[in-house]
Design a protein around this motif. Structure first.
Motif, PDB file in Angstrom:
ATOM      1  N   LEU A 164       5.608  -7.266   4.035  1.00 33.52           N
ATOM      2  CA  LEU A 164       4.786  -7.489   5.231  1.00 33.52           C
ATOM      3  C   LEU A 164       3.652  -6.468   5.323  1.00 33.52           C
ATOM      4  O   LEU A 164       3.025  -6.315   6.381  1.00 33.52           O
ATOM      5  CB  LEU A 164       5.655  -7.415   6.499  1.00 33.52           C
ATOM      6  CG  LEU A 164       6.805  -8.429   6.590  1.00 33.52           C
ATOM      7  CD1 LEU A 164       7.594  -8.235   7.888  1.00 33.52           C
ATOM      8  CD2 LEU A 164       6.283  -9.858   6.510  1.00 33.52           C
ATOM      9  N   CYS A 165       3.373  -5.786   4.229  1.00 33.38           N
ATOM     10  CA  CYS A 165       2.336  -4.740   4.188  1.00 33.38           C
ATOM     11  C   CYS A 165       1.096  -5.170   4.972  1.00 33.38           C
ATOM     12  O   CYS A 165       0.516  -6.216   4.718  1.00 33.38           O
ATOM     13  CB  CYS A 165       1.959  -4.437   2.744  1.00 33.38           C
ATOM     14  SG  CYS A 165       0.556  -3.309   2.594  1.00 33.38           S
ATOM     15  N   SER A 166       0.697  -4.336   5.937  1.00 33.12           N
ATOM     16  CA  SER A 166      -0.422  -4.745   6.797  1.00 33.12           C
ATOM     17  C   SER A 166      -1.769  -4.549   6.108  1.00 33.12           C
ATOM     18  O   SER A 166      -2.776  -5.072   6.568  1.00 33.12           O
ATOM     19  CB  SER A 166      -0.380  -3.984   8.127  1.00 33.12           C
ATOM     20  OG  SER A 166      -0.355  -2.606   7.900  1.00 33.12           O
ATOM     21  N   THR A 167      -1.795  -3.831   5.006  1.00 29.73           N
ATOM     22  CA  THR A 167      -3.053  -3.663   4.269  1.00 29.73           C
ATOM     23  C   THR A 167      -3.332  -4.869   3.377  1.00 29.73           C
ATOM     24  O   THR A 167      -4.455  -5.354   3.304  1.00 29.73           O
ATOM     25  CB  THR A 167      -2.991  -2.397   3.398  1.00 29.73           C
ATOM     26  OG1 THR A 167      -2.635  -1.303   4.236  1.00 29.73           O
ATOM     27  CG2 THR A 167      -4.319  -2.105   2.735  1.00 29.73           C
ATOM     28  N   CYS A 172       0.825  -1.219   0.000  1.00 26.96           N
ATOM     29  CA  CYS A 172       0.000   0.000   0.000  1.00 26.96           C
ATOM     30  C   CYS A 172       0.849   1.255   0.000  1.00 26.96           C
ATOM     31  O   CYS A 172       0.380   2.327  -0.339  1.00 26.96           O
ATOM     32  CB  CYS A 172      -0.929  -0.008   1.212  1.00 26.96           C
ATOM     33  SG  CYS A 172      -0.111   0.342   2.795  1.00 26.96           S
ATOM     34  N   ARG A 173       2.117   1.115   0.418  1.00 30.68           N
ATOM     35  CA  ARG A 173       3.090   2.233   0.506  1.00 30.68           C
ATOM     36  C   ARG A 173       2.758   3.235   1.607  1.00 30.68           C
ATOM     37  O   ARG A 173       3.421   4.267   1.718  1.00 30.68           O
ATOM     38  CB  ARG A 173       3.220   2.986  -0.827  1.00 30.68           C
ATOM     39  CG  ARG A 173       3.567   2.104  -2.023  1.00 30.68           C
ATOM     40  CD  ARG A 173       4.941   1.516  -1.919  1.00 30.68           C
ATOM     41  NE  ARG A 173       5.209   0.573  -3.007  1.00 30.68           N
ATOM     42  CZ  ARG A 173       6.244  -0.250  -3.013  1.00 30.68           C
ATOM     43  NH1 ARG A 173       7.111  -0.262  -2.008  1.00 30.68           N
ATOM     44  NH2 ARG A 173       6.422  -1.085  -3.996  1.00 30.68           N
ATOM     45  N   GLY A 174       1.736   2.931   2.424  1.00 30.77           N
ATOM     46  CA  GLY A 174       1.378   3.898   3.460  1.00 30.77           C
ATOM     47  C   GLY A 174       1.417   3.344   4.874  1.00 30.77           C
ATOM     48  O   GLY A 174       1.413   4.108   5.839  1.00 30.77           O
ATOM     49  N   CYS A 175       1.459   2.013   5.041  1.00 31.22           N
ATOM     50  CA  CYS A 175       1.408   1.439   6.394  1.00 31.22           C
ATOM     51  C   CYS A 175       2.800   1.466   7.030  1.00 31.22           C
ATOM     52  O   CYS A 175       3.793   1.794   6.378  1.00 31.22           O
ATOM     53  CB  CYS A 175       0.857   0.014   6.353  1.00 31.22           C
ATOM     54  SG  CYS A 175       2.018  -1.206   5.684  1.00 31.22           S
ATOM     55  N   TRP A 176       2.857   1.087   8.296  1.00 31.97           N
ATOM     56  CA  TRP A 176       4.130   1.121   9.024  1.00 31.97           C
ATOM     57  C   TRP A 176       5.191   0.265   8.328  1.00 31.97           C
ATOM     58  O   TRP A 176       6.329   0.671   8.157  1.00 31.97           O
ATOM     59  CB  TRP A 176       3.904   0.623  10.461  1.00 31.97           C
ATOM     60  CG  TRP A 176       5.109   0.804  11.344  1.00 31.97           C
ATOM     61  CD1 TRP A 176       5.408   1.873  12.136  1.00 31.97           C
ATOM     62  CD2 TRP A 176       6.204  -0.118  11.499  1.00 31.97           C
ATOM     63  NE1 TRP A 176       6.608   1.672  12.779  1.00 31.97           N
ATOM     64  CE2 TRP A 176       7.110   0.466  12.398  1.00 31.97           C
ATOM     65  CE3 TRP A 176       6.497  -1.362  10.958  1.00 31.97           C
ATOM     66  CZ2 TRP A 176       8.294  -0.163  12.783  1.00 31.97           C
ATOM     67  CZ3 TRP A 176       7.685  -2.000  11.328  1.00 31.97           C
ATOM     68  CH2 TRP A 176       8.568  -1.394  12.233  1.00 31.97           C
ATOM     69  N   PHE A 177       4.798  -0.935   7.902  1.00 26.67           N
ATOM     70  CA  PHE A 177       5.765  -1.846   7.290  1.00 26.67           C
ATOM     71  C   PHE A 177       6.265  -1.300   5.952  1.00 26.67           C
ATOM     72  O   PHE A 177       7.462  -1.338   5.657  1.00 26.67           O
ATOM     73  CB  PHE A 177       5.151  -3.241   7.112  1.00 26.67           C
ATOM     74  CG  PHE A 177       4.891  -3.926   8.421  1.00 26.67           C
ATOM     75  CD1 PHE A 177       5.908  -4.600   9.074  1.00 26.67           C
ATOM     76  CD2 PHE A 177       3.642  -3.872   9.021  1.00 26.67           C
ATOM     77  CE1 PHE A 177       5.693  -5.215  10.294  1.00 26.67           C
ATOM     78  CE2 PHE A 177       3.413  -4.490  10.238  1.00 26.67           C
ATOM     79  CZ  PHE A 177       4.437  -5.159  10.883  1.00 26.67           C
ATOM     80  N   CYS A 178       5.337  -0.792   5.133  1.00 26.06           N
ATOM     81  CA  CYS A 178       5.751  -0.218   3.850  1.00 26.06           C
ATOM     82  C   CYS A 178       6.691   0.969   4.072  1.00 26.06           C
ATOM     83  O   CYS A 178       7.682   1.130   3.365  1.00 26.06           O
ATOM     84  CB  CYS A 178       4.530   0.215   3.045  1.00 26.06           C
ATOM     85  SG  CYS A 178       3.634  -1.155   2.281  1.00 26.06           S
ATOM     86  N   GLU A 179       6.375   1.780   5.076  1.00 24.24           N
ATOM     87  CA  GLU A 179       7.200   2.969   5.312  1.00 24.24           C
ATOM     88  C   GLU A 179       8.529   2.628   5.978  1.00 24.24           C
ATOM     89  O   GLU A 179       9.422   3.474   6.027  1.00 24.24           O
ATOM     90  CB  GLU A 179       6.417   4.002   6.141  1.00 24.24           C
ATOM     91  CG  GLU A 179       5.308   4.613   5.297  1.00 24.24           C
ATOM     92  CD  GLU A 179       4.623   5.782   5.968  1.00 24.24           C
ATOM     93  OE1 GLU A 179       4.738   5.907   7.209  1.00 24.24           O
ATOM     94  OE2 GLU A 179       3.969   6.552   5.249  1.00 24.24           O
TER      95      GLU A 179
HETATM   96 ZN   LIG Z   1       1.523  -1.296   3.360  1.00 22.49          ZN
END
Ligand SMILES: [Zn+2]
Ligand SMILES: [Zn+2]
Length: 362
Positions: A106-109, A93-100
């Protein structure tokens, strides 16, 4: 305009997979419509129907695929009509904690979504699509971040494999295990992922790649992928591996099955201080037992590798370049070319441990 496509649907857990007529949704903003040209039959598809995973039904199977963009919705910026694309079943998603924090795998979305509804219908009722794609269908509608453009000269069948087996296998070697030149690597389970691990381990300079499967049937494929040794798995596996590694055990074991028994076997066949990388996705009730003293005294590391621990937007185009430059050969991975109706037989071959990847051509 109403569009109907053929797709492979399972109506209940354990039920038969059959080709059905599906109605595609109109695409919305940020979505793309892709004409699927090739889709690999992955073990995760089998896990969706044999009870290992319990997704909702009815379900359109398929997630390892490549095709051509035929329509783009409003505000789509990363794909254009005519692009050849690999589908990504876990788009970050490029916006969650893992992406950032640099861990888009591991993207949480997008993590852990076995199946969702995306507007596709069967007999007027919503169906779920496997891993957000449902790629065993003539066309799919997906969010734009689920497509990764690749060069047009890349063969669709090879491109499809980049989206799951090859990204997973090569990433486990490069990113999770960080295999270095001269090391020994044990690979347990020689499906599409395991054979990709074998090839990537050799490409990383491993001096010894010991490939393991349940029968001799995979020996030729393992050697074609670059294995230096082939061992039929048995209760004496750790002894067999030790005998081939000066008595120590392998520097790395990469488990591509997803079972407690093979994770244990990988652990036991690894040298003191070595690394065990679990790539296989197992069942929730299959417990791995390790003695507390053994964890301490063996000083081994146990890690999991999810989707190759890679950023697919970077790794897939890089793998595509490696294929086109002749640095990565994947032709030996495709052992059967089939139509949608041939997928159930491909599942049976997979369950019997025959062949490598079956690829559906659409
Ligand atoms: Zn993400
Ligand atoms: Zn897969």
């Amino acid at each position: 305009m109403t569009r109907y496509v053929s797709g492979l649907v399972v109506r209940e857990t354990g039920g038969p997979a059959a080709v059905e007529e599906l109605r595609l949704p109109e695409i919305g903003p940020g979505q793309v419509r892709v004409r699927v040209r090739a889709a690999g039959v992955c073990h995760s598809d089998l896990s969706m129907i044999n009870g290992t995973l319990r997704p909702p039904h009815p379900l359109v199977l398929g997630h390892e695929a490549a095709g051509e963009v035929v329509e783009v919705g409003e505000h789509v910026t990363r794909a254009a009509v005519g692009d050849h694309v690999v589908l990504n079943w876990q788009p970050p998603c490029r916006g969650c904690w893992f992406c950032e924090h640099g861990q888009p795998w591991l993207c949480s979305t997008s993590s852990g979504v076995a199946a969702l509804e995306n507007g596709m219908t069967l007999d007027g009722a919503p169906v779920h699509v496997c891993l957000g794609l449902g790629a065993f269908a003539e066309q799919v509608v997906a969010p734009e971040n689920a497509v990764i453009a690749v060069p047009r000269e890349l063969d669709f069948e090879v491109a499809a494999l980049l989206g799951c087996a090859v990204l997973t296998g090569s990433g486990a070697v490069r990113n999770t295990a960080s295999v270095r030149a001269g090391e020994s690597v044990l690979v347990i389970g020689l499906g599409g992922v395991g054979l990709s691990v074998v090839a990537a381990a050799r490409a990383a300079g491993a001096a010894q790649v010991i490939a393991v499967d349940v029968t001799e049937a995979k020996k030729g494929l393992a050697e074609a992928a670059g294995a230096t040794d082939f061992v039929v798995s048995s209760d004496t596996l750790s002894k067999d591996v030790r005998a081939r590694t000066e008595g120590r055990g392998a520097d790395h074991a990469i488990e591509c099955v997803g079972r407690a028994s093979t994770i244990r076997a990988a652990w036991r066949a690894t040298r003191r201080g070595g690394q065990v990388t679990v790539v296989g996705m197992g069942a929730a009730d299959d417990l791995v037992q390790l003695a507390a003293l053994d964890i301490f005294s063996s000083a081994r590391t146990l890690r999991a590798s999810v989707y190759g621990q890679a950023d697919p937007d970077v790794a897939v185009p890089a793998l595509a370049r490696d294929v086109l430059d002749g640095k990565l050969s994947l032709d030996h991975l495709i052992t059967d070319r089939i139509g949608l109706a041939g997928v159930p037989a491909a599942f049976e071959r997979m369950a019997r441990g025959e062949g490598a990847r079956s690829v559906v051509r659409l």
